[in-house]
Design a protein around this motif. Structure first.
Motif, mmCIF file in Angstrom:
data_model
loop_
_atom_site.group_PDB
_atom_site.id
_atom_site.type_symbol
_atom_site.label_atom_id
_atom_site.label_comp_id
_atom_site.label_asym_id
_atom_site.label_seq_id
_atom_site.Cartn_x
_atom_site.Cartn_y
_atom_site.Cartn_z
ATOM 1 N N THR A 93 0.824 -1.211 0.000
ATOM 2 C CA THR A 93 0.000 0.000 0.000
ATOM 3 C C THR A 93 0.856 1.259 0.000
ATOM 4 N N GLU A 94 2.172 1.095 -0.060
ATOM 5 C CA GLU A 94 3.096 2.248 -0.096
ATOM 6 C C GLU A 94 4.210 1.980 -1.109
ATOM 7 N N PRO A 95 3.930 2.084 -2.401
ATOM 8 C CA PRO A 95 2.699 2.472 -3.071
ATOM 9 C C PRO A 95 1.729 1.294 -3.195
ATOM 10 N N VAL A 96 0.486 1.597 -3.563
ATOM 11 C CA VAL A 96 -0.517 0.555 -3.750
ATOM 12 C C VAL A 96 -0.204 -0.186 -5.046
ATOM 13 N N LEU A 97 0.143 -1.457 -4.914
ATOM 14 C CA LEU A 97 0.495 -2.267 -6.083
ATOM 15 C C LEU A 97 0.349 -3.736 -5.721
ATOM 16 N N LEU A 98 -0.244 -4.497 -6.614
ATOM 17 C CA LEU A 98 -0.416 -5.934 -6.435
ATOM 18 C C LEU A 98 0.244 -6.636 -7.618
ATOM 19 N N VAL A 99 1.153 -7.557 -7.332
ATOM 20 C CA VAL A 99 1.808 -8.330 -8.377
ATOM 21 C C VAL A 99 1.455 -9.803 -8.157
ATOM 22 N N THR A 100 0.924 -10.437 -9.196
ATOM 23 C CA THR A 100 0.579 -11.852 -9.130
ATOM 24 C C THR A 100 1.256 -12.596 -10.275
ATOM 25 N N ARG A 101 1.347 -13.910 -10.116
ATOM 26 C CA ARG A 101 1.947 -14.721 -11.174
ATOM 27 C C ARG A 101 0.907 -14.951 -12.277
ATOM 28 N N ARG A 102 1.337 -14.787 -13.503
ATOM 29 C CA ARG A 102 0.436 -14.958 -14.653
ATOM 30 C C ARG A 102 0.123 -16.431 -14.864
ATOM 31 N N VAL A 103 -1.146 -16.718 -15.132
ATOM 32 C CA VAL A 103 -1.590 -18.072 -15.461
ATOM 33 C C VAL A 103 -2.170 -18.026 -16.875
ATOM 34 N N PRO A 104 -1.588 -18.742 -17.832
ATOM 35 C CA PRO A 104 -2.105 -18.680 -19.207
ATOM 36 C C PRO A 104 -3.470 -19.328 -19.321
ATOM 37 N N GLY A 105 -4.294 -18.787 -20.192
ATOM 38 C CA GLY A 105 -5.624 -19.326 -20.416
ATOM 39 C C GLY A 105 -6.510 -18.305 -21.093
ATOM 40 N N GLU A 106 -7.803 -18.589 -21.115
ATOM 41 C CA GLU A 106 -8.765 -17.732 -21.784
ATOM 42 C C GLU A 106 -9.940 -17.424 -20.867
ATOM 43 N N SER A 107 -10.644 -16.358 -21.193
ATOM 44 C CA SER A 107 -11.857 -15.988 -20.482
ATOM 45 C C SER A 107 -12.927 -17.072 -20.660
ATOM 46 N N LEU A 108 -13.777 -17.219 -19.652
ATOM 47 C CA LEU A 108 -14.902 -18.140 -19.791
ATOM 48 C C LEU A 108 -15.769 -17.774 -20.988
ATOM 49 N N PHE A 109 -15.939 -16.470 -21.246
ATOM 50 C CA PHE A 109 -16.751 -16.055 -22.381
ATOM 51 C C PHE A 109 -16.216 -16.636 -23.688
ATOM 52 N N ALA A 110 -14.894 -16.817 -23.779
ATOM 53 C CA ALA A 110 -14.288 -17.313 -25.013
ATOM 54 C C ALA A 110 -14.442 -18.817 -25.179
ATOM 55 N N VAL A 111 -14.628 -19.547 -24.077
ATOM 56 C CA VAL A 111 -14.597 -21.014 -24.159
ATOM 57 C C VAL A 111 -15.895 -21.674 -23.712
ATOM 58 N N VAL A 112 -16.884 -20.878 -23.296
ATOM 59 C CA VAL A 112 -18.061 -21.476 -22.662
ATOM 60 C C VAL A 112 -18.783 -22.462 -23.577
ATOM 61 N N ASP A 113 -18.728 -22.267 -24.876
ATOM 62 C CA ASP A 113 -19.423 -23.179 -25.785
ATOM 63 C C ASP A 113 -18.685 -24.497 -25.989
ATOM 64 N N ASP A 149 -23.499 -14.312 -6.155
ATOM 65 C CA ASP A 149 -22.298 -14.621 -6.935
ATOM 66 C C ASP A 149 -22.598 -15.390 -8.214
ATOM 67 N N LEU A 150 -23.785 -15.953 -8.352
ATOM 68 C CA LEU A 150 -24.101 -16.728 -9.547
ATOM 69 C C LEU A 150 -24.896 -15.928 -10.572
ATOM 70 N N ARG A 151 -25.063 -14.623 -10.340
ATOM 71 C CA ARG A 151 -25.945 -13.831 -11.198
ATOM 72 C C ARG A 151 -25.350 -13.522 -12.565
ATOM 73 N N ALA A 152 -24.013 -13.701 -12.741
ATOM 74 C CA ALA A 152 -23.370 -13.283 -13.989
ATOM 75 C C ALA A 152 -22.996 -14.453 -14.891
ATOM 76 N N PHE A 153 -23.497 -15.653 -14.605
ATOM 77 C CA PHE A 153 -23.109 -16.804 -15.410
ATOM 78 C C PHE A 153 -23.738 -16.708 -16.802
ATOM 79 N N PRO A 154 -22.950 -16.954 -17.870
ATOM 80 C CA PRO A 154 -23.426 -16.676 -19.225
ATOM 81 C C PRO A 154 -24.226 -17.796 -19.866
ATOM 82 N N ASP A 155 -24.382 -18.919 -19.194
ATOM 83 C CA ASP A 155 -24.931 -20.111 -19.843
ATOM 84 C C ASP A 155 -25.833 -20.852 -18.862
#
Length: 301
Positions: free
Chosen positions: A90-110, A225-231
């Motif tokens: 928080t001094e400065p405010v910054l969050l660093v996470t490890r990248r995980v390769p993949g795709e959005s659910l919107f891209a693969v839901v079908d 939490d389940l209100r945004a499911f696309p399918d």
């Protein structure tokens, strides 16, 4: 609490020099800043090299949201599919996470197996909604706030009709009355992600790998939490596995009442602001989709 002055390679590099100096020198790819004029939304994620993601904020409201996310992730032990935090400050405010390769659910839901996908999502939600999870996070961050206030049903009735077909306007009024009645009784609140749409999920080879963007973590009923499911099929599979894992029944009516409010709120503010809907269709087409989902779930608002 201190935040960076601007979203630039130079400013992010200086923040990394303080928070994660071992990453300084890696190439930085900045986000597209379209729609970031409001100070509340002046935060985004940048790629740092090929293996890391830095989440940054360049206004006080956005920094408070990001600081909340850092505190939440620090306390969320035992929940699957969480980002691996490399550094948080928080001094400065910054969050660093490890990248995980993949795709959005919107891209693969079908293409995903709905039963497997529903099982993965249910595992995440069951652990997230556990009362012990909320207790642990609140000990670290303080009392969780309620979710962001969406447009009221009165605002939807008054504002959305001009962009709908005449035959849809009475339907929307009836649906809003139904949602108000369904949600009139409050249920016990759990810790919820509160923004679990497809772009905040990373999928690979048909399975959930990661859930991101915990800055809106709030206290609300699990159905929220389940209100945004696309399918519809994915929703029903997730509900089935969630009930099996948790021993708690979920209300499809409540999920769809929240879904209705979220969908119409999104359509209203985007259309009023001149911002295209995410799939570049019209509010009238979104209302047609809602009717289809209600019919598929045998919900009769």
């Amino acid at each position: 609490m201190e935040w960076i002055a601007e979203c630039s390679v130079e400013a992010l590099t200086e923040a990394l020099r303080v928070v994660a100096p071992e990453l300084v020198g890696l190439p930085i790819t900045l986000p597209d800043l379209v729609g970031r004029d409001d100070p509340l939304w002046r935060s985004s994620s940048a790629a740092v090299g090929e293996g890391f993601v830095a989440k940054l904020a360049w206004s006080a409201p956005a920094a408070r949201r990001l600081a909340h996310e850092i505190g939440v992730l620090t306390a969320l032990s035992g929940v699957p599919f969480l980002p691996e935090v490399v550094a948080g400050s928080t001094e400065p405010v910054l969050l660093v996470t490890r990248r995980v390769p993949g795709e959005s659910l919107f891209a693969v839901v079908d293409s995903v197996d709905r039963d497997h996908a529903g099982s993965d999502l249910a595992r995440f939600l069951r652990a997230l909604h556990d009362p012990a999870t909320r207790e642990r996070v609140e000990q670290a961050t303080g009392a969780l706030p309620p979710p962001r206030v969406e447009a009221s049903t009165e605002q939807v009735r008054a504002g959305l009709g001009r962009w709908l077909r005449p035959d849809q306007r009475a339907t929307i009024a009836t649906w809003c009355d139904w949602a108000d009645a369904v949600l009139a009784t409050r249920l016990e609140a759990a810790l919820v992600h509160a923004d679990l749409h497809g772009d905040n999920q990373v999928w690979r080879d048909g399975r959930l790998r990661l859930v991101v963007d915990f800055e809106t973590v709030s206290a609300a009923e699990p159905e929220y939490d389940l209100r945004a499911f696309p399918d519809v099929e994915l929703l029903t599979a997730t509900v089935r596995h969630y009930e099996r894992l948790s021993g708690r029944a979920l209300s499809i009516d409540r999920i769809m009442a929240w879904h209705l409010r979220a969908t119409l709120d999104d359509a209203l503010w985007r259309t009023e602001a001149g911002v295209p809907l995410p799939d570049h269709r019209t509010p009238a087409e979104w209302v047609d989709d809602l009717a289809t989902r209600f019919a598929a779930l045998d919900v009769h608002p």
